[in-house]
Design a protein around this motif. Structure first.
Motif, PDB file in Angstrom:
ATOM      1  N   PRO A  36       1.751  -1.246   0.267  1.00  0.00           N
ATOM      2  CA  PRO A  36       0.511   0.284   0.108  1.00  0.00           C
ATOM      3  C   PRO A  36       1.162   0.669   0.002  1.00  0.00           C
ATOM      4  O   PRO A  36       0.850   2.628   0.116  1.00  0.00           O
ATOM      5  N   GLN A  37       1.598   1.160   0.479  1.00  0.00           N
ATOM      6  CA  GLN A  37       3.174   2.452   0.300  1.00  0.00           C
ATOM      7  C   GLN A  37       3.741   2.782  -0.800  1.00  0.00           C
ATOM      8  O   GLN A  37       4.024   3.291  -1.203  1.00  0.00           O
ATOM      9  N   SER A  38       3.220   1.431  -2.178  1.00  0.00           N
ATOM     10  CA  SER A  38       3.838   1.961  -3.319  1.00  0.00           C
ATOM     11  C   SER A  38       3.014   3.111  -3.948  1.00  0.00           C
ATOM     12  O   SER A  38       1.808   3.255  -4.375  1.00  0.00           O
ATOM     13  N   TRP A  39       3.353   4.198  -4.603  1.00  0.00           N
ATOM     14  CA  TRP A  39       2.807   5.064  -5.598  1.00  0.00           C
ATOM     15  C   TRP A  39       2.056   3.848  -6.453  1.00  0.00           C
ATOM     16  O   TRP A  39       1.269   5.004  -7.095  1.00  0.00           O
ATOM     17  N   TYR A  40       2.678   3.384  -7.809  1.00  0.00           N
ATOM     18  CA  TYR A  40       2.330   3.479  -8.372  1.00  0.00           C
ATOM     19  C   TYR A  40       1.021   2.059  -8.193  1.00  0.00           C
ATOM     20  O   TYR A  40       0.131   2.012  -9.134  1.00  0.00           O
ATOM     21  N   ALA A  41       1.198   0.977  -7.078  1.00  0.00           N
ATOM     22  CA  ALA A  41       0.363   0.181  -6.565  1.00  0.00           C
ATOM     23  C   ALA A  41      -1.454   1.240  -6.740  1.00  0.00           C
ATOM     24  O   ALA A  41      -2.616   0.764  -6.740  1.00  0.00           O
ATOM     25  N   CYS A  42      -0.739   2.326  -5.630  1.00  0.00           N
ATOM     26  CA  CYS A  42      -1.503   3.543  -5.222  1.00  0.00           C
ATOM     27  C   CYS A  42      -2.177   4.149  -6.327  1.00  0.00           C
ATOM     28  O   CYS A  42      -3.809   4.083  -6.719  1.00  0.00           O
ATOM     29  N   MET A  43      -1.702   4.346  -7.475  1.00  0.00           N
ATOM     30  CA  MET A  43      -2.555   4.880  -8.492  1.00  0.00           C
ATOM     31  C   MET A  43      -3.359   3.848  -9.472  1.00  0.00           C
ATOM     32  O   MET A  43      -4.532   4.187  -9.637  1.00  0.00           O
ATOM     33  N   ASN A  44      -2.464   3.013  -9.890  1.00  0.00           N
ATOM     34  CA  ASN A  44      -2.814   0.971 -10.319  1.00  0.00           C
ATOM     35  C   ASN A  44      -4.827   0.852  -9.424  1.00  0.00           C
ATOM     36  O   ASN A  44      -5.725   0.699 -10.196  1.00  0.00           O
ATOM     37  N   TYR A  45      -5.056   1.815  -8.015  1.00  0.00           N
ATOM     38  CA  TYR A  45      -5.909   0.532  -7.095  1.00  0.00           C
ATOM     39  C   TYR A  45      -7.123   1.813  -7.992  1.00  0.00           C
ATOM     40  O   TYR A  45      -8.010   1.199  -8.055  1.00  0.00           O
ATOM     41  N   TYR A  46      -7.130   3.254  -8.201  1.00  0.00           N
ATOM     42  CA  TYR A  46      -8.022   3.879  -8.818  1.00  0.00           C
ATOM     43  C   TYR A  46      -8.514   3.164 -10.431  1.00  0.00           C
ATOM     44  O   TYR A  46      -9.444   3.696 -11.005  1.00  0.00           O
ATOM     45  N   MET A  47      -7.140   3.137 -11.169  1.00  0.00           N
ATOM     46  CA  MET A  47      -7.183   2.230 -12.277  1.00  0.00           C
ATOM     47  C   MET A  47      -7.749   0.694 -12.454  1.00  0.00           C
ATOM     48  O   MET A  47      -8.249   0.006 -13.551  1.00  0.00           O
ATOM     49  N   SER A  48      -8.233   0.421 -11.237  1.00  0.00           N
ATOM     50  CA  SER A  48      -9.043  -1.160 -11.374  1.00  0.00           C
ATOM     51  C   SER A  48     -10.162  -0.948 -10.097  1.00  0.00           C
ATOM     52  O   SER A  48     -11.305  -1.520 -10.395  1.00  0.00           O
ATOM     53  N   VAL A  49     -10.056  -0.468  -9.059  1.00  0.00           N
ATOM     54  CA  VAL A  49     -10.856  -0.953  -7.717  1.00  0.00           C
ATOM     55  C   VAL A  49     -12.275   0.012  -8.086  1.00  0.00           C
ATOM     56  O   VAL A  49     -12.797  -0.461  -8.986  1.00  0.00           O
ATOM     57  N   LEU A  50     -12.072   1.101  -8.728  1.00  0.00           N
ATOM     58  CA  LEU A  50     -13.090   1.994  -9.160  1.00  0.00           C
ATOM     59  C   LEU A  50     -13.849   1.781 -10.702  1.00  0.00           C
ATOM     60  O   LEU A  50     -14.910   1.333  -9.912  1.00  0.00           O
ATOM     61  N   PRO A  51     -13.788   1.098 -11.528  1.00  0.00           N
ATOM     62  CA  PRO A  51     -14.067   0.710 -12.717  1.00  0.00           C
ATOM     63  C   PRO A  51     -14.817  -0.288 -12.709  1.00  0.00           C
ATOM     64  O   PRO A  51     -15.777  -0.418 -12.900  1.00  0.00           O
ATOM     65  N   PHE A  52     -13.993  -1.343 -11.590  1.00  0.00           N
ATOM     66  CA  PHE A  52     -14.455  -2.517 -11.268  1.00  0.00           C
ATOM     67  C   PHE A  52     -16.693  -2.318 -10.208  1.00  0.00           C
ATOM     68  O   PHE A  52     -17.062  -3.405 -11.089  1.00  0.00           O
ATOM     69  N   LEU A  53     -16.274  -1.523  -9.336  1.00  0.00           N
ATOM     70  CA  LEU A  53     -17.006  -1.643  -8.726  1.00  0.00           C
ATOM     71  C   LEU A  53     -18.184  -0.794  -9.576  1.00  0.00           C
ATOM     72  O   LEU A  53     -18.968  -0.869  -9.483  1.00  0.00           O
ATOM     73  N   ALA A  54     -17.643  -0.285 -10.887  1.00  0.00           N
ATOM     74  CA  ALA A  54     -18.652   1.085 -11.361  1.00  0.00           C
ATOM     75  C   ALA A  54     -19.881  -0.351 -12.239  1.00  0.00           C
ATOM     76  O   ALA A  54     -20.316  -0.809 -12.572  1.00  0.00           O
ATOM     77  N   ALA A  55     -18.725  -1.371 -12.934  1.00  0.00           N
ATOM     78  CA  ALA A  55     -18.898  -2.249 -13.597  1.00  0.00           C
ATOM     79  C   ALA A  55     -20.406  -3.197 -13.158  1.00  0.00           C
ATOM     80  O   ALA A  55     -20.961  -3.977 -13.689  1.00  0.00           O
ATOM     81  N   VAL A  56     -19.751  -3.821 -11.687  1.00  0.00           N
ATOM     82  CA  VAL A  56     -20.567  -4.122 -10.498  1.00  0.00           C
ATOM     83  C   VAL A  56     -21.888  -3.716 -10.524  1.00  0.00           C
ATOM     84  O   VAL A  56     -23.111  -3.893 -10.859  1.00  0.00           O
ATOM     85  N   GLN A  57     -22.169  -2.160 -10.154  1.00  0.00           N
ATOM     86  CA  GLN A  57     -22.891  -1.617 -10.098  1.00  0.00           C
ATOM     87  C   GLN A  57     -23.969  -0.969 -11.310  1.00  0.00           C
ATOM     88  O   GLN A  57     -25.555  -1.364 -10.812  1.00  0.00           O
ATOM     89  N   THR A  58     -23.340  -1.185 -11.838  1.00  0.00           N
ATOM     90  CA  THR A  58     -24.078  -1.076 -13.390  1.00  0.00           C
ATOM     91  C   THR A  58     -24.759  -2.910 -14.302  1.00  0.00           C
ATOM     92  O   THR A  58     -25.403  -3.080 -15.261  1.00  0.00           O
ATOM     93  N   GLY A  59     -24.048  -3.623 -13.560  1.00  0.00           N
ATOM     94  CA  GLY A  59     -24.472  -4.886 -13.699  1.00  0.00           C
ATOM     95  C   GLY A  59     -23.633  -6.021 -15.063  1.00  0.00           C
ATOM     96  O   GLY A  59     -24.405  -6.576 -15.252  1.00  0.00           O
ATOM     97  N   VAL A  60     -22.763  -5.125 -15.404  1.00  0.00           N
ATOM     98  CA  VAL A  60     -22.235  -5.878 -16.994  1.00  0.00           C
ATOM     99  C   VAL A  60     -21.603  -6.733 -15.587  1.00  0.00           C
ATOM    100  O   VAL A  60     -20.790  -7.548 -16.671  1.00  0.00           O
ATOM    101  N   VAL A  61     -20.888  -6.743 -14.978  1.00  0.00           N
ATOM    102  CA  VAL A  61     -19.967  -7.324 -14.089  1.00  0.00           C
ATOM    103  C   VAL A  61     -20.921  -8.150 -13.087  1.00  0.00           C
ATOM    104  O   VAL A  61     -21.375  -7.307 -12.207  1.00  0.00           O
ATOM    105  N   GLY A  62     -21.585  -9.246 -12.845  1.00  0.00           N
ATOM    106  CA  GLY A  62     -22.279 -10.244 -11.807  1.00  0.00           C
ATOM    107  C   GLY A  62     -23.786  -9.486 -12.219  1.00  0.00           C
ATOM    108  O   GLY A  62     -24.548 -10.374 -11.203  1.00  0.00           O
ATOM    109  N   LYS A  63     -24.121  -9.356 -13.244  1.00  0.00           N
ATOM    110  CA  LYS A  63     -25.715  -8.595 -13.464  1.00  0.00           C
ATOM    111  C   LYS A  63     -26.586  -8.734 -12.679  1.00  0.00           C
ATOM    112  O   LYS A  63     -27.484  -8.477 -11.871  1.00  0.00           O
TER     113      LYS A  63
END
Length: 361
Positions: A124-151
């Protein structure tokens, strides 16, 4: 080095390199080991518990995103490697292989973030890991919310790290409250995918629309991450900080041109990126243990940062104004291709071409 030549080199410079290893058998690093189904992720009381600090679980988010959106990506071209989302897991793999998911704190003895660790964790101390968090977790949560992932039938909780939990979010509601602009753009992207895919529009226009929405979401995530992760960047050497900023700023060019970041293009783009974290004593373009391509890339990124500061960002603004229509953006992608892949292309004509494109908008 002349101004135009340097511009030509920095805009997708990485297309030519052959240094960094970002694939295994043509796929992102450790792709085959990552879970492929939601049911393979840990569950407590019916709630899926995602640990984005486990490398394979974070890679699984990308696998689920790509597999779930592939039915709407036919306009990108035939085959299973044309999705523009492929650049995201490829970047995560490069960060792992180059040691950029480790703790950069001086004197740290943690093995977290090393490819040899078992299981492979992310610091969690990695800047690159932190940056990637917002490019992985955020889109995934949005995909689940919209039903694209998990219906739309799943409950999801994202685990926070023991340290710095305040810089992250744990659910769609939490993320939307903290980062409304980025989450809204990711929602719009996923909500629009099926509509655009099923429309009577041409594949050319479908592709341009999808890429435009995707890059708008990616840029919003990068801007959000840049603010949230800034303190972590201070842990790195000044050469690494300069490179990181250049790497971050290059997104403006590819985004404006609606660059189609499939596997083939993304791999070429990332190949000359430095294969290790830079130290204070590193002075590009004369770093002995890095390749000529890596040294050149670092030199250009550094040069470009200085020029952008002097010009106040006018070069990026000119490029954005020139990318004013689907046809102009297609020409822009071709221009990027010619600048890099054709050694006979007259780089000195770049500014004239951009000016002409702008006046014709």
């Amino acid at each position: 080095m002349g101004f135009i030549s340097a511009v030509a080199a920095v805009v997708l410079l990485a297309v030519l390199g052959q240094t960094a290893v970002v694939t295994e058998n043509g796929l992102p690093i450790q792709w085959d080991k990552a879970p492929i189904e939601l049911s393979q992720l840990p569950t407590v009381d019916g709630v899926i518990q995602v640990n984005p600090w486990d490398y394979l679980q974070r890679m699984a988010l990308y696998k689920l995103l790509i597999n779930s959106t592939d039915p709407y990506m036919s306009s990108m071209g035939p085959g299973e490697k044309e999705s523009p989302l492929w650049s995201l897991p490829l970047q995560l793999g490069w960060k792992l292989r180059s040691g950029r998911l480790t703790d950069p704190s001086p004197g740290s003895s943690s093995t977290c973030g090393l490819e040899s660790s078992e299981p492979v964790c992310i610091s969690p101390q990695s800047w690159y890991a932190c940056m990637n968090y917002y490019m992985s977790v955020l889109p995934f949560l949005a995909a689940v919310q919209t039903g694209v992932v998990g219906k739309g039938e799943i409950q999801l909780h994202v685990q926070a790290p023991a340290e710095g939990a305040q810089d992250y979010c744990s659910s769609f509601t939490d993320c939307s409250t903290k980062y409304p602009d980025a989450m809204t753009k990711w929602e719009t992207f996923f909500q629009s995918l099926q509509q655009i895919s099923n429309s009577d529009d041409t594949d050319f226009n479908k592709k341009d629309k999808i890429l435009g929405l995707l890059w708008a979401a990616e840029e919003a995530s990068l801007q959000t991450a840049s603010l949230a992760c800034s303190e972590r960047q201070k842990l790195y050497s000044s050469p690494e900080v300069r490179f990181g900023q250049g790497w971050l700023n290059s997104a403006a060019y590819v985004a404006a041109a609606h660059f189609h970041a499939n596997i083939e293009k993304s791999e070429k783009y990332m190949a000359p990126l430095p294969s290790r974290v830079l130290q204070e004593t590193d002075s590009p373009p004369n770093i002995p243990d890095l390749s000529a391509e890596e040294n050149h890339a670092l030199h250009i990124f550094g040069w470009m940062n200085r020029v952008n500061q002097v010009l106040g960002g006018s070069l990026v603004n000119l490029w954005r104004r020139a990318m004013c229509s689907p046809q102009a953006r297609e020409k822009g992608q071709g221009l990027l291709h010619d600048l890099i892949l054709d050694p006979k292309f007259p780089g000195t004509s770049l500014m004239a071409i951009l000016t002409e494109m702008t006046t014709s908008c």
